[in-house]
Write a protein that holds these residues in place. Structure first.
Motif, short mmCIF file in Angstrom:
data_model
loop_
_atom_site.label_atom_id
_atom_site.label_comp_id
_atom_site.label_asym_id
_atom_site.label_seq_id
_atom_site.Cartn_x
_atom_site.Cartn_y
_atom_site.Cartn_z
N CYS A 139 6.00 -32.62 -63.04
CA CYS A 139 6.24 -33.78 -62.13
C CYS A 139 7.55 -34.50 -62.33
O CYS A 139 7.78 -35.40 -61.87
N PRO B 11 11.82 -34.95 -62.61
CA PRO B 11 13.07 -34.21 -61.69
C PRO B 11 13.61 -32.84 -62.17
O PRO B 11 13.62 -32.50 -63.36
N ARG C 188 8.58 -40.73 -59.23
CA ARG C 188 8.43 -39.49 -58.75
C ARG C 188 9.93 -38.85 -58.13
O ARG C 188 10.10 -38.32 -57.08
N ASP D 280 12.83 -36.38 -57.36
CA ASP D 280 12.75 -34.92 -57.37
C ASP D 280 13.82 -34.19 -58.09
O ASP D 280 13.81 -33.24 -58.69
N ILE D 281 15.28 -34.69 -57.89
CA ILE D 281 16.41 -34.33 -58.33
C ILE D 281 17.32 -35.36 -58.96
O ILE D 281 17.46 -36.28 -58.11
N TRP E 270 12.22 -36.53 -50.04
CA TRP E 270 12.93 -36.38 -51.33
C TRP E 270 13.62 -37.49 -51.79
O TRP E 270 13.96 -38.45 -51.16
N ARG F 172 12.19 -28.66 -63.93
CA ARG F 172 11.67 -29.99 -63.88
C ARG F 172 11.33 -30.36 -65.51
O ARG F 172 10.59 -29.71 -66.06
#
Length: 84
Positions: free
Chosen positions: A65, A67, A39, A41-42, A4, A56
């Motif tokens: 792709c 976050p 990249r 995620d969050i 992550w 996202r």
């Protein structure tokens, strides 16, 4: 391998709260592409005294792709919820 990639910012880049609209815009413009390329995620943010979660997203549009943006601004809040 990193399972992550999480980022924490103060003012949310995406939110629907009219009181705090566009407060994080200058940092968003400077950093969103970097987070996308990394990249992430969050993205967690505070500042707004309410909870909100976005799908996202990248460049103000849904993007598989990009976050997930989560506003978690209620911890320790003594001012009451921002309801606008």
């Amino acid at each position: 391998m990193t399972p992550w990639v999480v980022v924490v910012v103060h003012a949310p880049w995406y939110n629907t709260n009219s009181t705090h609209k566009c407060e994080g815009e200058s940092i968003w413009k400077a950093m969103e592409e970097l987070l996308y390329k990394a990249r992430v995620d969050i993205v967690f943010s505070g500042h707004v005294h309410a909870y909100e979660q976005f799908t996202r997203i990248y460049d103000k549009k849904p993007n598989p792709c990009g976050p997930v943006y989560i506003t978690i601004g209620d911890g320790g809040n003594r001012d009451g919820l921002a309801l606008k």
